[in-house]
Design a protein around this motif. Structure first.
Motif, mmCIF file in Angstrom:
data_model
loop_
_atom_site.group_PDB
_atom_site.id
_atom_site.type_symbol
_atom_site.label_atom_id
_atom_site.label_comp_id
_atom_site.label_asym_id
_atom_site.label_seq_id
_atom_site.Cartn_x
_atom_site.Cartn_y
_atom_site.Cartn_z
ATOM 1 N N SER A 58 0.819 -1.209 0.000
ATOM 2 C CA SER A 58 0.000 0.000 0.000
ATOM 3 C C SER A 58 0.855 1.262 0.000
ATOM 4 N N ARG A 59 2.062 1.171 0.555
ATOM 5 C CA ARG A 59 2.947 2.332 0.609
ATOM 6 C C ARG A 59 3.830 2.472 -0.629
ATOM 7 N N LEU A 60 3.910 1.408 -1.406
ATOM 8 C CA LEU A 60 4.892 1.364 -2.495
ATOM 9 C C LEU A 60 4.742 2.527 -3.462
ATOM 10 N N THR A 61 3.526 2.817 -3.862
ATOM 11 C CA THR A 61 3.296 3.849 -4.875
ATOM 12 C C THR A 61 2.787 5.152 -4.267
ATOM 13 N N SER A 62 2.997 5.336 -2.958
ATOM 14 C CA SER A 62 2.463 6.528 -2.297
ATOM 15 C C SER A 62 3.334 7.765 -2.503
ATOM 16 N N ASN A 63 4.559 7.594 -2.977
ATOM 17 C CA ASN A 63 5.467 8.728 -3.169
ATOM 18 C C ASN A 63 5.077 9.480 -4.438
ATOM 19 N N THR A 64 4.412 10.608 -4.267
ATOM 20 C CA THR A 64 3.924 11.366 -5.413
ATOM 21 C C THR A 64 5.036 12.125 -6.140
ATOM 22 N N GLN A 65 6.229 12.165 -5.567
ATOM 23 C CA GLN A 65 7.337 12.874 -6.209
ATOM 24 C C GLN A 65 7.990 12.036 -7.305
ATOM 25 N N ILE A 66 7.735 10.742 -7.299
ATOM 26 C CA ILE A 66 8.349 9.855 -8.295
ATOM 27 C C ILE A 66 7.553 9.900 -9.581
ATOM 28 N N ASP A 67 8.205 10.254 -10.675
ATOM 29 C CA ASP A 67 7.529 10.314 -11.963
ATOM 30 C C ASP A 67 8.276 9.539 -13.043
ATOM 31 N N TYR A 68 9.191 8.672 -12.623
ATOM 32 C CA TYR A 68 9.975 7.929 -13.598
ATOM 33 C C TYR A 68 9.694 6.426 -13.546
ATOM 34 N N GLY A 69 8.646 6.016 -12.851
ATOM 35 C CA GLY A 69 8.157 4.651 -12.927
ATOM 36 C C GLY A 69 8.930 3.600 -12.156
ATOM 37 N N PHE A 70 9.706 3.994 -11.141
ATOM 38 C CA PHE A 70 10.424 3.008 -10.342
ATOM 39 C C PHE A 70 10.175 3.285 -8.867
ATOM 40 N N TYR A 71 9.636 2.287 -8.193
ATOM 41 C CA TYR A 71 9.288 2.426 -6.782
ATOM 42 C C TYR A 71 9.945 1.297 -5.983
ATOM 43 N N ASN A 72 10.395 1.608 -4.799
ATOM 44 C CA ASN A 72 10.907 0.561 -3.914
ATOM 45 C C ASN A 72 10.632 0.946 -2.470
ATOM 46 N N SER A 73 10.372 -0.062 -1.662
ATOM 47 C CA SER A 73 10.030 0.188 -0.273
ATOM 48 C C SER A 73 10.265 -1.084 0.538
ATOM 49 N N SER A 74 10.347 -0.923 1.833
ATOM 50 C CA SER A 74 10.459 -2.077 2.738
ATOM 51 C C SER A 74 9.773 -1.722 4.042
ATOM 52 N N TYR A 75 9.365 -2.772 4.770
ATOM 53 C CA TYR A 75 8.669 -2.538 6.025
ATOM 54 C C TYR A 75 8.805 -3.764 6.914
ATOM 55 N N GLY A 76 8.986 -3.530 8.211
ATOM 56 C CA GLY A 76 9.078 -4.623 9.168
ATOM 57 C C GLY A 76 10.472 -4.785 9.747
ATOM 58 N N GLN A 77 10.619 -5.787 10.582
ATOM 59 C CA GLN A 77 11.881 -6.043 11.253
ATOM 60 C C GLN A 77 12.295 -7.510 11.083
ATOM 61 N N ASP A 78 13.599 -7.698 10.950
ATOM 62 C CA ASP A 78 14.204 -9.039 10.954
ATOM 63 C C ASP A 78 13.537 -9.967 9.924
ATOM 64 N N SER A 79 13.126 -11.153 10.354
ATOM 65 C CA SER A 79 12.585 -12.138 9.409
ATOM 66 C C SER A 79 11.199 -11.765 8.899
ATOM 67 N N ASP A 80 10.556 -10.785 9.528
ATOM 68 C CA ASP A 80 9.238 -10.338 9.083
ATOM 69 C C ASP A 80 9.321 -9.102 8.181
ATOM 70 N N ARG A 81 10.521 -8.702 7.828
ATOM 71 C CA ARG A 81 10.689 -7.533 6.969
ATOM 72 C C ARG A 81 10.358 -7.916 5.525
ATOM 73 N N VAL A 82 9.600 -7.060 4.854
ATOM 74 C CA VAL A 82 9.182 -7.299 3.470
ATOM 75 C C VAL A 82 9.769 -6.200 2.584
ATOM 76 N N TYR A 83 10.325 -6.613 1.449
ATOM 77 C CA TYR A 83 10.896 -5.690 0.463
ATOM 78 C C TYR A 83 10.043 -5.761 -0.812
ATOM 79 N N ALA A 84 9.855 -4.615 -1.435
ATOM 80 C CA ALA A 84 9.052 -4.582 -2.654
ATOM 81 C C ALA A 84 9.606 -3.566 -3.641
ATOM 82 N N THR A 85 9.544 -3.897 -4.916
ATOM 83 C CA THR A 85 9.924 -2.974 -5.991
ATOM 84 C C THR A 85 8.851 -2.995 -7.066
ATOM 85 N N GLY A 86 8.673 -1.870 -7.707
ATOM 86 C CA GLY A 86 7.760 -1.762 -8.839
ATOM 87 C C GLY A 86 8.433 -0.997 -9.953
ATOM 88 N N LEU A 87 8.442 -1.578 -11.143
ATOM 89 C CA LEU A 87 9.070 -0.934 -12.300
ATOM 90 C C LEU A 87 8.077 -0.896 -13.443
#
Length: 377
Positions: A53-82
């Motif tokens: 839900s947070r991945l595409t929330s950055n309205t300053q990005i206009d070049y089509g590449f998003y990346n984000s992560s959330y959580g701690q240790d083994s429960d941390r999740v990484y995501a990218t969108g291109l």
């Protein structure tokens, strides 16, 4: 009441049909088992929903590449969108959101999954480990046209020349644009003058050398999976390419165009090799399927549009009809009250229909003025 209920069910039908038709059939979710599974309603599950839900929330990005992560240790999740370099921001966000929905729906327990939207308009990838740098991954995703070319040697020669030029351009793209993307076309010197359209792209966080190396690895899949195909695409997690014999991208001022003069025999096709291991996922992109889909989807969209118009009409018309019904009831009540006079009463009130009380002639006969016993006209 019946009309309101019919309007409600009609609108509900429109919503259901719209949702059904809004699920594009060019979404390809790939569930990977190497990251293991997560339990429903677990911390990882919650973190996954949060990061998507947070991945595409950055309205300053206009070049089509998003990346984000959330959580701690083994429960941390990484995501990218291109998103492909030529698509608009709106199309990009829509594509990524659709891919997110499809991944969660089709890969409900896998910690790692990759979603392809619009064949290659966008790529969404999430995992339980960082992926914000170049990955010499064994992951491969292919899609291809069902149609073959008549002279593959000549076709592949022009294709390789075009892809080579695009690779150099993408790897050395202007860093101010935050894109490593290049598109172009080249004409095969045959009597039919067939044109090849292609795009190549790397993740923007790759260096020029990493982008170049990744694309070479992707091109090496052509002899194994794209031979004789008029169109094909290969995706490695850090880069991808696609070619077709019809235009599929939005041209820009820096789109490359190559022209080849007719020649007796094409030069040998460059040999490109890669030492990466292989784990493949296959998809298909067929023009015949696309044409069939067009003829199937068009009537459905027309039907949905017609239902939407009917629904809007009923919703707009409903207050007017309701108001008229109330007015008609009031008129009927007044009419009933004003008609409680028998003939003898009227005859006496008009002095036996005297000409002195005659007011005029109406559509149903003469009109008289009368006086009741309580002196009301």
């Amino acid at each position: 009441m019946v009309t309101q209920r019919a309007s409600f069910y009609l609108c509900l039908l429109v919503i259901l049909i719209t949702q059904a038709t809004a699920e594009p059939d060019d979404q390809y979710p790939v569930c990977l088992s190497r990251g293991g599974d997560y339990a429903p309603n677990s911390t990882y599950h919650t973190n996954l929903n949060t990061v998507l839900s947070r991945l595409t929330s950055n309205t300053q990005i206009d070049y089509g590449f998003y990346n984000s992560s959330y959580g701690q240790d083994s429960d941390r999740v990484y995501a990218t969108g291109l998103c492909r370099g030529d698509v608009s921001r709106h199309t990009c966000l829509t594509c990524l959101n659709n891919s997110s929905f499809f991944l969660l729906k089709n890969c409900p327990h896998q910690k790692e999954a990759v979603g392809f939207g619009g064949y290659d308009k966008c790529i969404l990838h999430y995992a339980d480990q960082s992926m914000f740098s170049y990955q010499d991954s064994s992951f491969r995703f292919y899609f291809w046209e069902e149609t073959n070319v008549t002279n593959w040697d000549q076709y592949s020669y022009v294709l390789n020349q075009l892809l080579s030029r695009l690779r150099v351009k993408a790897a050395t793209s202007n860093s101010n644009l935050n894109r490593k993307f290049a598109a172009g076309n080249a004409t095969v010197p045959t009597p039919s003058s067939q044109t090849i359209y292609a795009v190549v792209q790397c993740y923007p966080d790759l260096t020029a050398a990493e982008c170049n190396d990744c694309l070479i690895g992707a091109f090496s899949e052509i002899p194994k999976n794209c031979n004789n195909r008029s169109g094909c695409g290969v995706t490695i997690l850090s880069c991808n390419f696609r070619y077709e014999n019809s235009s599929f991208y939005e041209p820009t001022p820096d789109t490359i165009t190559l022209q080849f003069s007719p020649q007796g025999s094409p030069s040998p096709t460059p040999s490109i090799t890669s030492n990466s291991s292989e784990s493949t996922y296959h998809g298909k992109s067929s023009k015949s399927q696309a044409v069939n889909a067009k003829y199937v989807v068009a009537p459905i969209l027309f039907f949905v549009g017609l239902l939407i118009l009917i629904c809007i009409y009923l919703r707009v018309r409903k207050p007017t009809k309701h108001f008229e019904s109330e007015t008609m009831v009031d008129d009927e009540i007044k009419l009933v009250v004003s008609s409680q006079f028998d003939f003898d009463t009227i005859r006496v009130a008009t002095n036996n229909f005297s000409d002195a009380n005659k007011l005029g002639q109406g559509g149903f006969g003469p009109v008289y003025r009368g006086h009741s016993s309580i002196n009301k006209k």
